[in-house]
Design an enzyme around this catalytic site. Structure first.
Site, PDB file in Angstrom:
ATOM      1  CB  SER A  93      39.143  14.409-138.020  1.00  0.00           C
ATOM      2  OG  SER A  93      40.168  13.744-138.717  1.00  0.00           O
ATOM      3  CG  HIS A 196      38.753   9.440-140.326  1.00  0.00           C
ATOM      4  ND1 HIS A 196      39.366   9.308-139.098  1.00  0.00           N
ATOM      5  CD2 HIS A 196      38.822  10.758-140.645  1.00  0.00           C
ATOM      6  CE1 HIS A 196      39.778  10.504-138.691  1.00  0.00           C
ATOM      7  NE2 HIS A 196      39.463  11.390-139.616  1.00  0.00           N
TER       8      HIS A 196
END
Length: 328
Positions: A93, A196
């Site tokens: 991430s 996300h």
């Protein structure tokens, strides 16, 4: 071969930078990072990493730049002249920004500015709808996927076999908790939104507007994308993937598969470390693991480098390319 991995949001902890200030040069590095990022939620990165409480650094706008600054500082303490050797990099991430800077695709300053804007934009996007994330641990993959689909949730993080993070609205997460997949546990996560997923589309668009002006170079070390585990050799593509991953799932499981396929023999996780080495225990059996949590781990890390990352002549860092526009 050494895998150098950079953790994502949730790895931060109160006071995590305090021990690092004993290492020569680290305080200077962090002061510079704080100057680049500017004030964040009423303080600078040095203060947030030493004195701010857990609630303050859980704020997405604080946590993301703090994690990237910590990773860059830890890497500088270990490799004062820049990362060299038989090393492949990957980041989970927001950690992908740390990895991109260490691989040479972005300057540290560009990575810090991008993570500042990323954190702010994702925090703002999370306020529009009540959303969140829950870890789903265990269960058969097909049954987990079916339960998430029935609740209308997105599998935002595929972390490893038997560990998926579901993301969506509060109502959707409640539905999953009420009807979990067989033989699986659903664990709510303390995060501010459904990262996300398409709930982060506004943040993705804000970063996309900045991207054309960001200078990049092609990575000088192998850099895996957390979108699919592929090694990305073009600096502009690295940046494009960093932008799109804000609203797309993280496939850390595929990164782990790619590391295994490359024959890595050791994995070193940069500070604030612990999460990714924990995942690697199952995903990369037989690989030597080390979490660089603080300066007390530096000597062990140097020994790991000596055994697994044979020093090579440092490649010449390319000059930053000028931003270019896509052809009409």
């Amino acid at each position: 071969m050494l895998a150098l991995v950079c953790p994502g949001q949730g790895s931060q902890a109160p006071g995590m930078l305090a021990p690092w200030l004993e290492v020569p040069g680290v305080a200077d590095h962090l002061r510079w990072a704080s100057a680049v990022v500017g004030p964040v939620a009423g303080g600078d990165l040095l203060a947030h990493g030493t004195t701010s409480d857990a609630g303050t650094i859980r704020d997405t706008a604080v946590a993301q730049p703090l994690i990237v600054a910590a990773g860059l500082a830890a890497a500088a303490a270990l490799w004062p002249g820049g990362v060299t050797g038989d090393v492949v990099l990957a980041g989970h991430s927001v950690g992908e920004l740390t990895a991109a800077a260490l691989a040479g695709a972005l300057t540290p300053e560009a990575a810090l500015v991008l993570v500042r804007e990323r954190g702010r934009a994702m925090a703002a996007a999370a306020t529009t709808t009540s959303t969140g994330m829950s870890a789903v641990v265990g269960g058969r993959p097909e049954e987990v996927a079916a339960a998430l689909g029935a609740a209308g949730l997105t599998a935002a993080n595929h972390n490893a076999a038997g560990q998926v993070v579901a993301a969506g609205t509060a109502e959707q997460l409640a539905a999953l908790a009420a009807a979990p997949p067989p033989r699986a546990r659903v664990i709510p996560l303390q995060v501010a939104g459904a990262f996300h997923t398409e709930h982060m589309a506004p943040a993705r668009e804000q970063l996309a507007a900045l991207a054309p002006g960001v200078p990049t170079t092609d990575p000088v070390l192998p850099l895996l994308s957390n979108a699919d585990g592929a090694a990305v050799a073009d600096g502009r593509e690295v940046l494009a993937r960093i932008v799109t991953q804000v609203a797309n799932p993280v496939r850390w499981d595929l990164c782990s598969d790619a590391l295994a396929a490359r024959g890595v023999t050791a994995l070193l996780e940069l500070s604030p470390a612990g999460t990714l080495t924990g995942l690697a225990k199952r995903a990369l059996p037989g690989v030597e693991l080390l979490a660089l949590k603080g300066p007390d781990d530096l000597e062990a890390a140097r020994e790991l480098l000596a055994r697994h990352a044979t020093p090579q002549q440092a490649p010449q860092t390319p000059q930053p390319t000028q931003p270019r526009s896509d052809p009409a």
